[in-house]
Design a protein around this motif. Structure first.
Motif, PDB file in Angstrom:
ATOM      1  N   GLY A   1      -5.789  16.482   6.098  1.00 45.09           N
ATOM      2  CA  GLY A   1      -6.421  15.194   5.825  1.00 45.09           C
ATOM      3  C   GLY A   1      -5.698  14.423   4.743  1.00 45.09           C
ATOM      4  O   GLY A   1      -5.506  13.201   4.843  1.00 45.09           O
ATOM      5  N   GLU A   2      -5.262  15.114   3.679  1.00 43.40           N
ATOM      6  CA  GLU A   2      -4.536  14.450   2.600  1.00 43.40           C
ATOM      7  C   GLU A   2      -3.150  14.009   3.054  1.00 43.40           C
ATOM      8  O   GLU A   2      -2.683  12.922   2.696  1.00 43.40           O
ATOM      9  N   ILE A   3      -2.484  14.844   3.851  1.00 43.19           N
ATOM     10  CA  ILE A   3      -1.184  14.449   4.400  1.00 43.19           C
ATOM     11  C   ILE A   3      -1.337  13.212   5.262  1.00 43.19           C
ATOM     12  O   ILE A   3      -0.544  12.264   5.182  1.00 43.19           O
ATOM     13  N   CYS A   4      -2.368  13.202   6.098  1.00 40.92           N
ATOM     14  CA  CYS A   4      -2.607  12.054   6.972  1.00 40.92           C
ATOM     15  C   CYS A   4      -2.806  10.780   6.158  1.00 40.92           C
ATOM     16  O   CYS A   4      -2.201   9.743   6.449  1.00 40.92           O
ATOM     17  N   ARG A   5      -3.619  10.848   5.114  1.00 40.96           N
ATOM     18  CA  ARG A   5      -3.883   9.667   4.282  1.00 40.96           C
ATOM     19  C   ARG A   5      -2.597   9.154   3.630  1.00 40.96           C
ATOM     20  O   ARG A   5      -2.261   7.964   3.730  1.00 40.96           O
TER      21      ARG A   5
END
Length: 662
Positions: free
Chosen positions: A312-316
């Motif tokens: 999720g953090e990579i995606c953001r």
């Protein structure tokens, strides 16, 4: 028989000299040193005992074996300090002359070994104390707290690092850390420690804590600080409480905010991933036009198999950092990333998935109340609950095979072996395609496929460059100085700092679009390529030059779309026209175009929408100006989109980065 025994002892001495002593000296390990010294004592015991047995068995001495054994033990011990019992040896040597050499060599080995063992045992502690003094009094010193695997690795590998161990750490454990290459100190992380004599006023200290347990002590120290010590604190905390802690410290003022940096492990891993792997690293150059904009019709896919906290953090961060401009009919527009998530635990309505697009769609129902609505930074193609069966893999592969598309596939199922298996299936299905790249969360198994990259090694992010990030923060400060006309970094909120750091993180992508790449290696190779960048960009002669097709304008638009994405994913939304305020104060025009409390900003609009905003501000200013005539140029927001472009040449030169054509 006695000649053979003499030869065996001599061979044992040679082994101790040429094998044992170098091995122990190189390793400098207490256990191995003790074992080696035991071998030396045993050898000298045998060296004394052999003549005694000869005297008893051959010469007929009536003394008992037991007494010989009792005499041999202290004799062997005394040999360690060069004190020898030679009487019985002289008798034996008169029958076997070579034994004098064997005996002397044994004593020499004992004395040298004793000296080395003393130096090895006490010398390490003396060396550690000396290193502590040097590191605490140098230009910079990193203090990493705790005895976790990451903390120990940091202390061993990073320059000028000190491992701060708890007060209850055993001396034997401290010795082991020293032997493993760490410089250590045993102290409680407390207000008294930070205010004490170890910390000097001319040294920059970076105190890194892989837990936030000492936060109250840090706040207490900063609250009472009266001296000019430069101590910065870097605290790892859980992602779920990160924003809460930031708000708490933000409210305490700039002293706390500028001295305390909060981070999560996933944030660091994502930052490194996004910096190293922009789309431009693997995309064919033919996907871009001469002006660096993405060609119209090219689709960018991001597939995530598994959507845990790290994904999720990579995606953001990835969505923010990989915004591109597309030129259509002489104007630049955003190119949204097509996002597909395959995870049964993913919350489809989360802000970073469908929540943001849904919020923008609601605002679009009243478009006339806003400046032109911003284009979406991403579009959610699907969020599926399905597992990771072959049908899912084939579905993703078919999408990746779409003509005029480029895809990143990120695999993080929670199982390393399943990740690798899925990646290999993708590589087979996409064998004849060159418009994809696969990323596998895996830090232990090497993969050789040129379109598969492993990521997620936590050890790789626990470094000075990633946690303290002097170069990245320095570039962010330069950008902020260009924006403000002076250094106002210490006045920024955590969000303001993060905004500038996110801009600095976009450096590699912008350089890639200009046809070059860089490495912050201090070697300064290829800096002549950096000096050519301003010529590629061209000069911004006036406000009107921001319209039309050019390399500079494509990059200005790309930056605006990146800025939009950062704010939108942070929860900001466009501000209504009626909320924008213009007034006159002391003969100067003032304006309000944002509300950070309500998270509204009028600049969240299209690239052309910035001109509409400037026009409206100038029109309102003219209504109250009393004869003065304002134009859109007086409220130019395009100039803020070239801040990083202006800072690039100086950053590359100052940090001696190596630059190469891409």
């Amino acid at each position: 028989m006695w000649e053979v025994l003499n030869q065996i002892i001599f061979v044992a001495e040679l082994l101790l000299i040429f094998v044992g002593l170098p091995l122990v000296f190189r390793k400098r390990n207490t256990v191995k040193t003790v074992i080696f010294m035991g071998c030396v004592v045993a050898l000298n015991f045998v060296i004394y005992l052999l003549p005694a047995f000869f005297e008893k068995l051959v010469l007929g001495e009536e003394r008992s074996f037991f007494l010989y054994l009792l005499d041999g033990i202290p004799a062997a011990a005394k040999s360690l300090v060069g004190d020898t019992e030679t009487g019985i040896v002289e008798v034996y040597a008169s029958h076997f002359p070579e034994y004098g050499l064997i005996f002397g060599l044994g004593i020499a080995i004992a004395v040298v070994s004793t000296s080395f063992a003393a130096i090895s045992t006490f010398g390490r502690r003396i060396s550690n104390a000396f290193k502590l003094v040097l590191r605490f009094s140098g230009n910079t010193c990193d203090l990493i707290a705790g005895n976790s695997e990451e903390a120990i690795q940091y202390a061993k590998t990073q320059k000028n690092a000190v491992l701060v161990l708890p007060e209850n750490t055993e001396k034997s454990a401290m010795t082991e850390y020293i032997e493993n290459g760490c410089t250590v100190i045993r102290r409680k992380l407390s207000k008294a420690f930070f205010a004490g004599k170890w910390f000097h006023t001319k040294t920059r200290y970076n105190v890194i804590l892989l837990q936030d347990e000492a936060l109250d002590e840090i706040l207490a120290y900063l609250g009472d600080e009266r001296k000019t010590k430069d101590i910065r604190f870097y605290l790892e905390t859980e992602s779920g409480v990160l924003e809460t802690l930031k708000r708490r410290i933000d409210a305490m003022g700039s002293l706390y905010r500028t001295r305390i940096t909060l981070f999560s492990r996933n944030e660091l891993l994502a930052r490194v991933f996004v910096d190293k792997n922009p789309y431009t690293k693997h995309m064919p150059r033919e996907f871009f036009g001469d002006d660096t904009s993405l060609k119209d019709g090219v689709k960018l896919n991001l597939f995530l198999l598994g959507y845990g906290a790290l994904s999720g953090e990579i995606c953001r961060q990835f969505v923010i950092n990989n915004q591109f401009a597309v030129q259509k009919d002489g104007e630049y527009h955003a190119s949204p990333i097509r996002l597909s998530v395959y995870d049964k635990t993913a919350d489809k309505n989360a802000w970073s998935l469908c929540g943001l697009p849904n919020a923008l769609r609601i605002l679009e129902e009243n478009q006339t109340e806003y400046f032109p609505m911003p284009e979406y930074p991403y579009e959610v193609d699907c969020v599926k609950d399905g597992g990771y069966e072959f049908d899912t893999i084939r579905e993703i592969a078919n999408k990746a095979l779409d003509e005029d598309s480029f895809s990143y596939i990120i695999v993080d199922t929670g199982n390393v072996y399943r990740n690798i298996e899925i990646a290999e299936k993708f590589s087979l299905l996409l064998d004849k395609c060159n418009c994809y790249h696969i990323f596998v969360r895996n830090r232990s198994i090497a993969l050789t496929h040129d379109r598969i990259t492993c990521y997620g090694d936590t050890g790789s992010v626990f470094t000075h460059d990633v946690i303290v990030g002097d170069a990245l923060v320095g570039l962010a400060r330069d950008v902020n100085r260009f924006y403000s006309g002076k250094d106002t970094w210490n006045d920024l909120s955590y969000f303001g700092m993060a905004s500038n750091i996110a801009l600095a993180q976009n450096l590699r992508l912008k350089l890639n679009l200009l046809g070059v790449d860089y490495q912050n290696d201090g070697r300064g190779e290829g800096l002549d390529l950096a000096s050519e960048l301003p010529a590629k960009l061209g000069d911004a002669t006036d406000y009107e030059s921001c319209f039309g097709v050019s390399v500079r304008n494509a990059l200005l638009a790309q930056e605006h779309f990146r800025w939009n994405a950062f704010h939108l994913l942070a929860g900001y939304l466009p501000m209504k026209r009626c909320r924008v305020k213009v007034w006159e104060e002391n003969g100067k025009i003032k304006k309000t175009i944002k509300d950070d409390t309500l998270k509204k900003h009028a600049c969240i609009t299209t690239f052309a929408g910035l001109h509409a905003l400037s026009n409206e501000l100038s029109a309102r200013a003219n209504e109250i100006a009393g004869g003065k005539t304002y134009t859109a140029k007086d409220f130019d927001y395009y100039r803020y989109d070239d801040l990083l472009l202006r800072a690039i040449p100086g950053f590359l030169e100052e940090n001696r980065c190596s630059v190469a054509e891409k």
